[in-house]
Each structure stands twice: as C-alpha cells, then as structure tokens.
Design an enzyme around this catalytic site. Structure first.
Site, short mmCIF file in Angstrom:
data_model
loop_
_atom_site.label_atom_id
_atom_site.label_comp_id
_atom_site.label_asym_id
_atom_site.label_seq_id
_atom_site.Cartn_x
_atom_site.Cartn_y
_atom_site.Cartn_z
CD GLU A 147 9.59 6.91 2.22
OE1 GLU A 147 9.89 7.78 2.91
OE2 GLU A 147 8.53 6.54 1.55
CB CYS B 183 5.95 1.69 -3.83
SG CYS B 183 4.79 2.19 -4.32
CB CYS C 206 -4.81 11.70 2.53
SG CYS C 206 -5.29 11.94 0.66
CB CYS D 66 -1.09 10.05 4.08
SG CYS D 66 0.24 9.70 2.61
CB CYS E 234 3.25 7.23 1.24
SG CYS E 234 2.14 5.68 0.66
N1 SAH Z 1 -1.59 9.81 -4.01
C1 SAH Z 1 -2.45 8.70 -4.62
C2 SAH Z 1 -1.43 8.10 -4.20
C3 SAH Z 1 -1.29 7.65 -2.35
S1 SAH Z 1 -0.46 6.53 -2.39
C4 SAH Z 1 -3.73 8.37 -3.88
O1 SAH Z 1 -4.25 8.83 -2.93
O2 SAH Z 1 -4.26 6.93 -4.44
C5 SAH Z 1 -1.32 4.84 -1.98
C6 SAH Z 1 -2.26 4.17 -0.56
O3 SAH Z 1 -2.45 4.58 0.02
C7 SAH Z 1 -4.00 5.79 -0.66
O4 SAH Z 1 -4.58 4.74 -0.97
C8 SAH Z 1 -2.82 6.29 0.74
O5 SAH Z 1 -4.75 7.67 0.47
C9 SAH Z 1 -2.76 5.10 1.23
N2 SAH Z 1 -2.29 5.68 2.72
C10 SAH Z 1 -1.57 6.28 2.78
N3 SAH Z 1 -0.42 6.34 3.75
C11 SAH Z 1 -1.55 5.76 4.38
C12 SAH Z 1 -1.63 4.87 5.46
N4 SAH Z 1 -0.60 5.37 7.39
N5 SAH Z 1 -2.26 4.16 6.26
C13 SAH Z 1 -2.87 3.42 5.34
N6 SAH Z 1 -2.92 4.13 4.06
C14 SAH Z 1 -2.13 5.19 3.41
#
Ligand code: SAH
Length: 345
Positions: A94, A107, A118, A121, A335
C-alpha cells in the site's frame, strides 16, 4: 541463468559503470537515468534517443521494475488516495497520497509485511514477507505522480514495514530521491519513521542526511512501551532517547516523536507528565496520533478530553506538539489495513 539487473535501483555512478563495461560513453548513462527517474518511462522502447541496438541489450540484461496499480480508494472527506500496488512477484503493498496546501505528500511502504510486532499495527499481523528493493520504493512515488499528473513534493516512509530493517535500500532510496538528476525531492521534505532500532539510527546519523527522523515512542515508561512494542525488549527506552539526542547533535535535525494514543493504555495524566519529564530540554516535536483501531485487537481511541489534555500539558511544558489530522479514515487509512483485507478476500 544469471539474474537480470534491476536497472531502476542503480545510482547514476553504477549505471555509468554498467554501460562503460558495454563500451558505451557516460552521457548514455545520463540519458537513460533521465528516462528512468525524471521521465519515468515504463518500457525501454520509450527511450527514443537510445539506439534500437542498445535498447535491445538493455532489454536482455536488465529488468524495468514497474508497479501495477491494483486498486485505488479515494477519500470523499479529504481527497486522500490509498493505492494498492502489485509488485513484479505478485506481492501487494500500500501507498498513500495526501494532499496538503503545501504540496502532495506520499507515504511509502518499506517492506512487504513487518516483523516488529507492534500491538496496534495491522502491517505486522502476518509477519515479514520481504524487503522492498530501491526500484519498488521509488516506483510508489513515480506511479502516484503519474496517476495524478502532479509533482510529489514530500515523502514519508511511514507505510507498512520498518525502514531501518531494510537499511541499505532506504539509504540508497533517500540518495536517489533527492538526487538533482532524478526527482530532486529536498531531503528536508523526506521523513523516515522508525520503531527505534538503535544501531541503525547511529549509522543513519553518519550519513549526514537532512531528512527528518520520526521515532515511534508511544509510551513514557519502559514497562508500558514493552507492552505495545516488542522491539523495546532489545532497545530500552532510555537507550532510544539517548540515540535521539545524539542524532540531533550530529545532524542538527530535530526529532519527531510519534505517540499513538490508545484509550486507557498510554493516555493518562501520569503518562503525559512522565513524557514531559523525558523530553524536557530536548529540541523535538511530538506528533500525537489517535490510534486507528484494527479489528484484530481490542484497542480503542482515547477520548477527546484525554487527547486535548495530552496536548495541553506538553505545550505547557514548552514541548512542540501537534495532533495528527486523521486522513482517509473512510478508506482503511491505518497501515496495512487495505492490503490485509485485499489478500484475505
Ligand atoms: N515501522 C515504522 C513505520 C510505521 S508506520 C515505525 O515504527 O515508526 C508509522 C506510525 O504509525 C508509527 O508510529 C506506528 O507505530 C503508527 N501506527 C501503526 N499502526 C497504527 C494504528 N493502527 N493507529 C495509530 N498509529 C499506528
């Protein structure tokens, strides 16, 4: 049989070397580089100032990686576009286009899936499939630019995947994206977001890029961070904050801390007070992200009053803070949501 060369992943220097080996002059490499990265053609046939013979050689020796647009969802709320692209091997990723007053921001995903785990996510639910190549990273931007017929001015590596787990390709990607002979996007308009892989942040600082490093913090104590982010087991909160200070000292670029607010988990008064203590005196910016709930987990968004309390307390302590505007909520904005839904149909 030898693997074909992924020509879109080569820097101009490497392309010159390749063509030099074929007995071609170096201006040929420059012409081809321009076809690939400025004009962004999707076939060698379109390279009209290159001889038919050389185009044939290119076709024999190299592959031209082009992403196929599988589908696009356009938000009725804010014009955000979420793309699902098919990679040459059939995997799906995506990418998102966000339209701001200051320009078009894309993005990009850095991996197919993710192995960081995480809790909130969607990208990590099925683990890591593979890293994206440099050409697949660039193509996300090239295809979206072509689709809307407008210039892309900002890039955030905040899609699926952990960019610093695909370190070499991300560094080349930043170089080629900001190369004046390519798309020429200013490094100051590029953000790389990481969950906090300390040794890679140290390495990145040495590259002396002018990009913004975004650090996913999400908690103000080691104990709570560990519950949300398994990577905290390997790199503890204090170690992560130390490396962020070092990153700022080495590059002069202030860190953005991302903090996803999860109802009842990391949004209390105590959490924000501890956060103020941790960030006191640091030149940084905090981006609060109301968590985007995914169906596989029972996390909920913080209430409006908790979100505002968080913001106000940080501000009172002199810490720069913004609440991320939720874009594309109506189109699987979080994401990995769209890809997951699509491949599970
Ligand atoms: N791997 C990288 C990029 C991830 S996406 C990282 O960890 O930073 C970018 C941001 O979105 C990260 O801070 C991630 O923790 C957050 N994120 C992912 N899923 C999410 C969700 N469902 N709600 C809110 N933030 C989210």
């Amino acid at each position: 049989m030898d693997e074909k060369i992924d020509i879109k992943s080569l820097t101009l220097g490497e392309l010159e070397e390749l063509l030099g080996g074929w007995g071609e002059k170096s201006f040929r490499a420059k012409q081809i580089y321009e076809w690939l990265h400025v004009k962004q053609v999707t076939s060698f046939t379109e390279m009209t100032n290159i001889s038919a013979k050389l185009r044939e050689k290119l076709n024999e020796e190299c592959v031209l990686v082009v992403l196929e647009q599988e589908l696009v969802q356009i938000s009725k709320q804010d014009g955000t576009r979420k793309y699902l692209f098919a990679l040459p091997d059939g995997n799906m990723i995506e990418s998102v286009l966000m339209r701001y007053k200051h320009g078009n921001s894309v993005c990009v995903s850095s991996q197919v899936g993710c192995r960081m785990g995480c809790q909130f996510c969607a990208s990590t639910l099925d683990g890591l499939v593979r890293n994206l190549s440099v050409s697949e990273l660039l193509e996300q931007i090239y295809r979206i630019g072509a689709d809307i017929g407008e210039r892309i001015s900002n890039v955030v590596v905040m899609g699926s995947g952990e960019p610093l787990d695909n370190y070499e390709n991300i560094v080349r990607f930043v170089r080629m994206l900001s190369d004046e002979r390519g798309l020429n996007i200013s490094q100051r308009n590029i953000t790389v977001s990481t969950c906090g892989i300390v040794p890679k942040i140290r390495e990145l600082a040495k590259e002396r890029f002018q990009i913004t490093l975004a650090l996913s913090l999400h908690a103000s104590s080691q104990e709570k961070r560990l519950k949300l982010m398994p990577i905290a087991k390997k790199y503890e909160l204090m170690e992560v904050l130390d490396i962020c200070r070092m990153y700022f000292e080495e590059t002069g670029r202030r860190i953005t801390f991302e903090y996803s607010l999860v109802g009842g988990v990391n949004d209390t008064d105590e959490d924000v007070e501890r956060l103020c203590g941790l960030l006191q005196g640091m030149n940084c910016h905090v981006n609060l992200i109301p968590v985007n709930p995914i169906k596989e987990r029972d996390y909920v968004q913080s209430g409006q009053s908790e979100i505002l309390n968080f913001k106000n307390k940080l501000e009172k302590n002199g810490i720069n803070v913004t609440i991320r505007r939720e874009m594309g909520r109506d189109i699987d904005g979080a994401c990995g949501q769209l890809r997951k839904r699509y491949i599970e149909r």
